[in-house]
Write an enzyme that holds these catalytic residues in place. Structure first.
Site, PDB file in Angstrom:
ATOM      1  N   ASP A 269      -2.054   1.966  -4.884  1.00  0.00           N
ATOM      2  CA  ASP A 269      -3.337   2.361  -4.306  1.00  0.00           C
ATOM      3  C   ASP A 269      -4.382   1.286  -4.562  1.00  0.00           C
ATOM      4  OD1 ASP A 269      -2.279   4.786  -3.465  1.00  0.00           O
ATOM      5  OD2 ASP A 269      -2.802   5.791  -5.345  1.00  0.00           O
TER       6      ASP A 269
ATOM      7  N   HIS B  50       0.811  -1.215   0.000  1.00  0.00           N
ATOM      8  CA  HIS B  50       0.000   0.000   0.000  1.00  0.00           C
ATOM      9  C   HIS B  50       0.849   1.272   0.000  1.00  0.00           C
ATOM     10  CE1 HIS B  50      -3.814   1.800  -0.096  1.00  0.00           C
ATOM     11  NE2 HIS B  50      -4.453   1.007   0.733  1.00  0.00           N
TER      12      HIS B  50
END
Length: 432
Positions: free
Chosen positions: A408, A404
């Site tokens: 995204d 992450h």
């Protein structure tokens, strides 16, 4: 006689120490020049060390699992002397046998799929400790003495043919069954006697985490410690894809049989061209993400020694038949311990498959320093609505885990939808 000290040589750029995976000799053994003496594991591969001299082993550096620094003593060998000097080898490549045999540090792939070296299997050392005492017979399951024994006619006939007194046969229920007779026969062969249906007890044991298993443990821990994972799962209708696969296999000739994986790899490579942030490696210490133009696809492979990740180079340039051949070749090399170091490093994106074990969904662990890992799950046939009709469809969940910090959630989901479109319309896989 004189002592020759064989020091661990430099076996790779930047390597400071290596782990003893296993010894081929013990103290007191006679060794010849170039005879294998030990397997040493670095971060990249397992290297077989050979003796540079002939003589008798007098000391070893440690036990499997111990670390030895470059330049430290690995083995001491008593050698014959010539003119008062120990016969030492001329400096040469014979000092080591850099025959890369087994593994790159394998990384994980999720709790996912399915290697060991042909030379030795020291990766896990079993040490039995304080074996539990044999179980005490349960008084409630002992023979019934003069009581009438309940059993079916077939069991009674079999017991009679075998010369077994049913009153002596233990049973976990109120009837003696064929399985109870089997257990009794095992007892007669000296293999212990317990009622059928009761699980056998195993002694406690301690297992040292060394070799490949330690590398897996270290890499998986580092991946989960450093990478904030997130996973996304989508259902894909692979009915048309499976029909195409059957068609291609029907006319394949002498080409390898196609599984789902080559077709999936084509879709992965085509879709990732529009999502370069997924085909990347993140050097978090330098703060640099390298987005790769070529897809060097890591293929998680289950082996006897643990998970390994051989790499399909330039996967985007191969057709389905070439991919099928390369998958088979690399999997075989990994499972037989013949994979080369360069075949076990440099992946930019990893695919992990549980194969026939399938599963509904997986949350695979990223192969650090990569930023994404993809996991197909089991194909199942279910009724689905097509308009107002209910038809049978073959469905498969596709999982992806991403870093992450780099990827995204929207990008990961969009990428999987692009893969889904290709798999549900397989003609697109063959359109430039």
């Amino acid at each position: 006689m004189a002592l020759f000290t064989f020091k661990l040589p430099d076996i790779g750029e930047g390597i400071a120490q290596a782990e003893i995976v296993g010894w081929h000799v013990k103290v007191g053994d006679r060794v010849e020049e170039d005879q294998p003496i030990a397997d040493m594991m670095t971060d990249k591969a397992t290297v077989e060390m050979e003796s540079p001299v002939a003589g008798v082993v007098t000391r070893l550096a440690g036990e499997p699992g111990d670390q030895v620094s470059i330049g430290a003593m690995l083995v001491e060998i008593e050698v014959e002397v010539e003119g008062g000097e120990a016969i030492a080898p001329a400096p040469s490549d014979a000092a080591i046998a850099a025959e890369t045999a087994v593994t790159e540090s394998p990384l994980p792939v999720g709790e996912g799929p399915g290697v060991g070296s042909e030379r030795s299997e020291p990766a896990v050392v079993h040490e039995e400790v304080s074996a539990s005492p044999p179980p005490t017979p349960d008084p409630s399951l002992t023979g019934r003495g003069g009581e009438k024994v309940l059993a079916s006619p077939a069991v009674r006939a079999r017991a009679k043919d075998l010369g077994i007194d049913l009153a002596l046969v233990k049973s976990a229920g109120d009837h003696v069954r064929h399985a109870d007779l089997d257990a009794y026969l095992l007892y007669g062969q000296g293999q212990g006697y317990r009622p059928a249906g009761r699980a056998a007890r195993r002694p406690d044991e301690q297992v040292r985490v060394i070799g490949m298993r330690r590398r897996i443990a270290e890499n998986m821990a580092a991946s989960k410690r450093h990478i904030p994972h997130f996973s996304y799962v989508e259902e894909i209708d692979v009915t048309a894809l499976e029909a195409l696969r059957a068609q291609l296999n029907g006319g394949r000739g002498d080409r390898p049989k196609l599984t789902m994986l080559p077709l999936l790899i084509v879709a992965i490579c085509r879709a990732v061209a529009d999502f370069p942030m997924l085909n990347a490696r993140y050097d978090d210490e330098a703060g640099v993400v390298t987005r790769h133009g070529s897809v060097h696809l890591g293929l998680a492979t289950q082996t006897d020694a643990g998970l390994m990740v051989p790499v399909i180079r330039d996967a985007q340039d191969r057709n389905v038949w070439q991919l099928a051949s390369e998958i088979g070749r690399l999997a075989d090399a990994a499972r037989t311990g013949k994979a080369k170091s360069e075949e076990l490093s440099g992946s930019t994106l990893t695919l992990t498959s549980l194969g026939p074990l399938g599963g509904i969904a997986t949350t695979p662990v990223i192969n650090r320093p990569e930023v994404a890992i993809i996991g197909p799950n089991r194909v199942i046939e279910r009724p689905v609505f097509r308009g107002k009709e209910i038809v049978a469809a073959k469905l498969m969940n596709l999982s992806i885990s991403c870093d992450h910090r780099v990827v995204d959630g929207w990008d990961a989901a969009s990428y999987v939808q692009a893969v889904r479109r290709l798999l549900e319309n397989p003609a697109l896989l063959f359109v430039d």
